[in-house]
Motif scaffolding. Structure first.
Motif, PDB file in Angstrom:
ATOM      1  N   THR A  57     -21.563   0.416  22.892  1.00  0.00           N
ATOM      2  CA  THR A  57     -22.855   1.003  23.251  1.00  0.00           C
ATOM      3  C   THR A  57     -23.774  -0.087  23.770  1.00  0.00           C
ATOM      4  OG1 THR A  57     -22.618   2.681  21.527  1.00  0.00           O
ATOM      5  CG2 THR A  57     -24.824   2.353  22.417  1.00  0.00           C
ATOM      6  N   THR A  71     -29.029   4.858  27.344  1.00  0.00           N
ATOM      7  CA  THR A  71     -28.027   4.461  26.362  1.00  0.00           C
ATOM      8  C   THR A  71     -26.680   4.877  26.927  1.00  0.00           C
ATOM      9  OG1 THR A  71     -29.586   4.777  24.545  1.00  0.00           O
ATOM     10  CG2 THR A  71     -27.236   4.694  23.976  1.00  0.00           C
ATOM     11  N   GLU A  97     -22.515   4.823  26.246  1.00  0.00           N
ATOM     12  CA  GLU A  97     -21.468   4.641  25.238  1.00  0.00           C
ATOM     13  C   GLU A  97     -20.110   4.854  25.890  1.00  0.00           C
ATOM     14  OE1 GLU A  97     -20.397   6.191  20.780  1.00  0.00           O
ATOM     15  OE2 GLU A  97     -20.951   7.713  22.251  1.00  0.00           O
TER      16      GLU A  97
END
Length: 164
Positions: free
Chosen positions: A7, A122, A124
């Motif tokens: 991440t 973000t 991931e």
């Protein structure tokens, strides 16, 4: 072994709509996406669940790498999910040219959140159907992946600053 995940988060000084457009408009995406000093070309772009994105990255040494993403979720302007992997020039899935133990496919989830003064992204990565050996290799690549995405995010920052 628990499936590892990678991440990375970054805040950009631009509206969520502008950052979303930089990720989803093929011309804008080609302007910044990829490792530093590479030139990106979007070969195919079908932004819908089940749609395919294919790209080519040309390195300064003249080598080329191809990638293929298959979109699972497209929720404007807040979330993108796709299956991520390398490909040959025709779009067939292949192993990473730089590391045969890198997982064949990753699920990529990118979220776009409004924050004071900009947009927080973000990202991931989670390996799919990876062997324990591939998962261990993926874990060992964390520093390299952080460096790679930091470079790409630096390019996105510069792109957003010049296109404002």
């Amino acid at each position: 072994m628990t499936t590892p995940s990678f991440t990375i988060t970054r805040v950009f000084e631009a509206s969520r709509e502008r950052v979303w457009a930089a990720w989803t408009d093929p011309e804008r995406l080609a302007a910044w996406f990829g490792p530093k000093e590479t030139k990106g070309t979007v070969l195919e772009h079908d932004l819908r669940p089940g749609g395919v994105w294919r790209g080519r990255m040309d390195a300064p040494d003249g080598s080329a790498m191809f990638s293929k993403f298959v979109f699972e979720q497209v929720d404007p302007p807040s979330r993108l999910v796709w299956i991520h992997g390398f490909a040959d020039e025709h779009g067939a899935r292949v192993r990473a040219p730089f590391a045969p133990l890198f997982p064949l496919e990753l699920r990529t989830t990118v979220t776009f959140a409004e924050v004071d003064g900009g947009t927080r992204i973000t990202l991931e990565w989670v390996p799919l159907d990876a062997s324990s050996e591939e998962q261990a290799f993926f874990l060992g690549m964390m520093e390299s992946m952080t460096g790679g995405w930091t470079g790409s995010f630096d390019q996105l920052d510069a792109y957003l600053a010049q296109s404002s």
